[in-house]
Design a protein around this motif. Structure first.
Motif, PDB file in Angstrom:
ATOM      1  N   PRO A 138       0.812  -1.217   0.000  1.00 23.95           N
ATOM      2  CA  PRO A 138       0.000   0.000   0.000  1.00 23.95           C
ATOM      3  C   PRO A 138       0.848   1.271   0.000  1.00 23.95           C
ATOM      4  CG  PRO A 138      -0.939  -1.611   1.494  1.00 23.95           C
ATOM      5  CD  PRO A 138       0.385  -2.165   1.067  1.00 23.95           C
ATOM      6  N   GLU A 139       1.974   1.248   0.728  1.00 23.41           N
ATOM      7  CA  GLU A 139       2.839   2.426   0.752  1.00 23.41           C
ATOM      8  C   GLU A 139       3.320   2.774  -0.655  1.00 23.41           C
ATOM      9  OE1 GLU A 139       2.943   0.797   4.892  1.00 23.41           O
ATOM     10  OE2 GLU A 139       3.017  -0.067   2.884  1.00 23.41           O
ATOM     11  N   THR A 140       3.680   1.762  -1.413  1.00 24.33           N
ATOM     12  CA  THR A 140       4.144   2.000  -2.786  1.00 24.33           C
ATOM     13  C   THR A 140       3.043   2.598  -3.649  1.00 24.33           C
ATOM     14  OG1 THR A 140       5.861   0.301  -2.716  1.00 24.33           O
ATOM     15  CG2 THR A 140       4.943   0.847  -4.881  1.00 24.33           C
ATOM     16  N   ILE A 141       1.818   2.124  -3.480  1.00 25.57           N
ATOM     17  CA  ILE A 141       0.710   2.676  -4.269  1.00 25.57           C
ATOM     18  C   ILE A 141       0.579   4.172  -4.010  1.00 25.57           C
ATOM     19  CG2 ILE A 141      -1.804   2.667  -4.603  1.00 25.57           C
ATOM     20  CD1 ILE A 141      -0.395   0.251  -5.838  1.00 25.57           C
ATOM     21  N   LEU A 142       0.686   4.596  -2.765  1.00 21.84           N
ATOM     22  CA  LEU A 142       0.584   6.024  -2.442  1.00 21.84           C
ATOM     23  C   LEU A 142       1.704   6.822  -3.099  1.00 21.84           C
ATOM     24  CD1 LEU A 142      -0.360   5.936   1.356  1.00 21.84           C
ATOM     25  CD2 LEU A 142      -1.874   6.300  -0.602  1.00 21.84           C
ATOM     26  N   LEU A 143       2.907   6.261  -3.103  1.00 21.68           N
ATOM     27  CA  LEU A 143       4.032   6.966  -3.718  1.00 21.68           C
ATOM     28  C   LEU A 143       3.931   6.950  -5.238  1.00 21.68           C
ATOM     29  CD1 LEU A 143       7.013   5.829  -1.438  1.00 21.68           C
ATOM     30  CD2 LEU A 143       5.374   7.698  -1.108  1.00 21.68           C
ATOM     31  N   TRP A 144       3.475   5.842  -5.784  1.00 19.48           N
ATOM     32  CA  TRP A 144       3.264   5.782  -7.236  1.00 19.48           C
ATOM     33  C   TRP A 144       2.250   6.812  -7.690  1.00 19.48           C
ATOM     34  CZ3 TRP A 144       2.807  -0.209  -8.401  1.00 19.48           C
ATOM     35  CH2 TRP A 144       4.104  -0.741  -8.529  1.00 19.48           C
ATOM     36  N   TRP A 145       1.239   7.068  -6.872  1.00 20.54           N
ATOM     37  CA  TRP A 145       0.222   8.049  -7.265  1.00 20.54           C
ATOM     38  C   TRP A 145       0.863   9.427  -7.477  1.00 20.54           C
ATOM     39  CZ3 TRP A 145      -2.384  12.429  -5.254  1.00 20.54           C
ATOM     40  CH2 TRP A 145      -3.563  12.770  -5.950  1.00 20.54           C
ATOM     41  N   LEU A 146       1.836   9.759  -6.653  1.00 21.14           N
ATOM     42  CA  LEU A 146       2.558  11.017  -6.831  1.00 21.14           C
ATOM     43  C   LEU A 146       3.510  10.932  -8.022  1.00 21.14           C
ATOM     44  CD1 LEU A 146       3.390  11.674  -3.077  1.00 21.14           C
ATOM     45  CD2 LEU A 146       1.870  13.077  -4.476  1.00 21.14           C
ATOM     46  N   ALA A 148       8.686   1.806  -5.077  1.00 16.45           N
ATOM     47  CA  ALA A 148       8.630   3.182  -5.568  1.00 16.45           C
ATOM     48  C   ALA A 148      10.014   3.676  -5.963  1.00 16.45           C
ATOM     49  CB  ALA A 148       8.031   4.096  -4.504  1.00 16.45           C
ATOM     50  N   VAL A 149      11.057   3.031  -5.427  1.00 12.43           N
ATOM     51  CA  VAL A 149      12.429   3.364  -5.784  1.00 12.43           C
ATOM     52  C   VAL A 149      12.873   2.565  -7.000  1.00 12.43           C
ATOM     53  CG1 VAL A 149      14.813   3.506  -4.943  1.00 12.43           C
ATOM     54  CG2 VAL A 149      12.914   3.788  -3.335  1.00 12.43           C
ATOM     55  N   ARG A 150      12.450   1.304  -7.056  1.00 11.23           N
ATOM     56  CA  ARG A 150      13.014   0.359  -8.025  1.00 11.23           C
ATOM     57  C   ARG A 150      12.178   0.163  -9.283  1.00 11.23           C
ATOM     58  NH1 ARG A 150      14.597  -4.389  -3.633  1.00 11.23           N
ATOM     59  NH2 ARG A 150      16.077  -3.137  -2.397  1.00 11.23           N
ATOM     60  N   ARG A 151      10.897   0.500  -9.235  1.00 10.21           N
ATOM     61  CA  ARG A 151      10.014   0.250 -10.371  1.00 10.21           C
ATOM     62  C   ARG A 151       9.356   1.546 -10.845  1.00 10.21           C
ATOM     63  NH1 ARG A 151       5.996  -4.348  -8.197  1.00 10.21           N
ATOM     64  NH2 ARG A 151       4.894  -3.735 -10.110  1.00 10.21           N
ATOM     65  N   GLU A 152       9.048   1.587 -12.124  1.00 10.35           N
ATOM     66  CA  GLU A 152       8.269   2.705 -12.643  1.00 10.35           C
ATOM     67  C   GLU A 152       6.839   2.603 -12.098  1.00 10.35           C
ATOM     68  OE1 GLU A 152       8.994   5.405 -14.587  1.00 10.35           O
ATOM     69  OE2 GLU A 152      11.084   4.812 -14.251  1.00 10.35           O
ATOM     70  N   PRO A 153       6.162   3.726 -11.895  1.00 10.56           N
ATOM     71  CA  PRO A 153       4.796   3.684 -11.350  1.00 10.56           C
ATOM     72  C   PRO A 153       3.869   2.819 -12.201  1.00 10.56           C
ATOM     73  CG  PRO A 153       5.639   5.923 -11.348  1.00 10.56           C
ATOM     74  CD  PRO A 153       6.621   5.100 -12.119  1.00 10.56           C
ATOM     75  N   ASP A 154       3.325   1.775 -11.609  1.00 12.86           N
ATOM     76  CA  ASP A 154       2.478   0.831 -12.326  1.00 12.86           C
ATOM     77  C   ASP A 154       1.010   1.123 -12.026  1.00 12.86           C
ATOM     78  OD1 ASP A 154       1.450  -1.288 -13.717  1.00 12.86           O
ATOM     79  OD2 ASP A 154       2.077  -2.817 -12.269  1.00 12.86           O
ATOM     80  N   LEU A 155       0.560   2.288 -12.488  1.00 17.64           N
ATOM     81  CA  LEU A 155      -0.839   2.675 -12.356  1.00 17.64           C
ATOM     82  C   LEU A 155      -1.337   3.131 -13.721  1.00 17.64           C
ATOM     83  CD1 LEU A 155      -0.862   4.839  -9.066  1.00 17.64           C
ATOM     84  CD2 LEU A 155      -1.731   2.506  -9.326  1.00 17.64           C
ATOM     85  N   THR A 156      -2.458   2.589 -14.149  1.00 22.06           N
ATOM     86  CA  THR A 156      -3.036   3.049 -15.407  1.00 22.06           C
ATOM     87  C   THR A 156      -3.657   4.431 -15.214  1.00 22.06           C
ATOM     88  OG1 THR A 156      -5.230   2.136 -14.989  1.00 22.06           O
ATOM     89  CG2 THR A 156      -3.586   0.660 -15.998  1.00 22.06           C
TER      90      THR A 156
END
Length: 314
Positions: free
Chosen positions: A256-264, A289-297
């Protein structure tokens, strides 16, 4: 010699506000140093190399315990980017808290930070809050002097609008590389401002419209403090937003933490979140969030926004 890495290339920063014990002037302890070591190591383990400080965090104790960590870890200073801030003076007895960006104050605060951090140079210095009583010429004089002495490599601001930044840049011979603002899925006024134009709701949005665009156009990194929304959507919450965050994390094979950072990070401004928790397990939860590109459509990003705002877009 400290790292020459440009802070603008960082994907995630570690915010050190939680390090150093209590928010008062009592001395820090061995336990506080151990806690700082654990947090710093967790950040390094996931690939974070930019550490964000401020002279007021824990009344200076955050910088001091970080200096202890640097002194105990041979070669660590050369592997990281060290960012700190000045400009806020905490309340002292009968005197209330205030902002002070007068040239002698900036120089003095930097010298004090260097001592606490046990380093000879600060990689990035941010002006923490605007000081209405100090003009840009005086601020610029201090920054140019610090740069010329080799005490600070780069400069930025925090909590400033496009107009305030331009006012300073016009008097400054060195570039500003960062603007740190509160931005998260909870604090959404920065993104709301862009869609409330020409609506009655625009009057209630206090974010200075155009600030994001100005920073992007001028190569100023946008750093998001409060990026994890203080755990509101991750620490066992049962709101619609927390449930959506958890569901997306499960579907994406992340946290969940990564999802929040990906949103930004998914925003075209390439926002760099500042992770401020002192809990090593929660720091490690930000690894993707450090290692992967944001994976949100496109649709998933909007689902998070609309759910968090609790109503449809205008």
């Amino acid at each position: 010699m400290a790292s020459q890495t440009d802070v603008r290339t960082s994907r995630v920063l570690y915010g050190c506000m939680g390090l150093g014990g209590t928010w008062d002037t009592t001395p820090y302890t061995a336990e506080d140093i151990a806690g700082a070591e654990a947090a710093v190591q967790a950040a390094l383990d996931v690939g974070i190399t930019v550490f964000d400080q401020a002279d007021i965090y824990r009344h200076g104790k955050s910088e001091a315990v970080f200096g202890e960590v640097l002194a105990r870890a041979s070669g660590l200073r050369e592997r990281i980017v060290l960012q700190t801030k000045c400009g806020i003076r905490l309340a002292d007895g009968e005197r209330p808290g205030l902002y002070d960006l007068r040239a002698p104050s900036i120089v003095r605060r930097v010298e004090e930070s260097l001592t606490r951090l046990r380093t000879d140079v600060i990689d990035v210095l941010l002006l923490h809050r605007p000081d209405p009583l100090t003009g840009p010429e005086e601020m610029a004089k201090a920054l140019v002097s610090l740069h010329g002495q080799g005490l600070v490599r780069r400069f930025g601001v925090s909590n400033m609008s496009a107009a305030q930044i331009e006012h300073l840049r016009a008097r400054l011979d060195v570039p500003l590389v960062a603007n740190q603002l509160e931005m998260s899925l909870e604090r959404r006024d920065w993104v709301e401002a862009g869609v409330l134009v020409n609506t009655p709701a625009a009057a209630g949005n206090g974010f200075p419209h155009g600030t994001l665009e100005y920073c992007v156009a001028n190569g100023i990194q946008l750093q998001a403090w409060g990026a994890l929304a203080r755990g509101r959507f991750t620490d066992g919450g049962d709101s619609p937003t927390a449930r959506l965050v958890a569901d997306l994390a499960a579907r994406k094979g992340t946290t969940p933490e990564t999802i929040l950072l990906w949103w930004l990070q998914r925003h075209p401004a390439r926002i760099a979140p500042v992770v401020g928790t002192s809990r090593p397990e929660r720091i490690r939860a930000c690894r993707d969030a450090v290692r992967r590109e944001p994976d949100l459509t496109h649709e998933e990003w909007y689902d998070l926004w609309v759910t968090a705002r609790g109503g449809p877009l205008p």
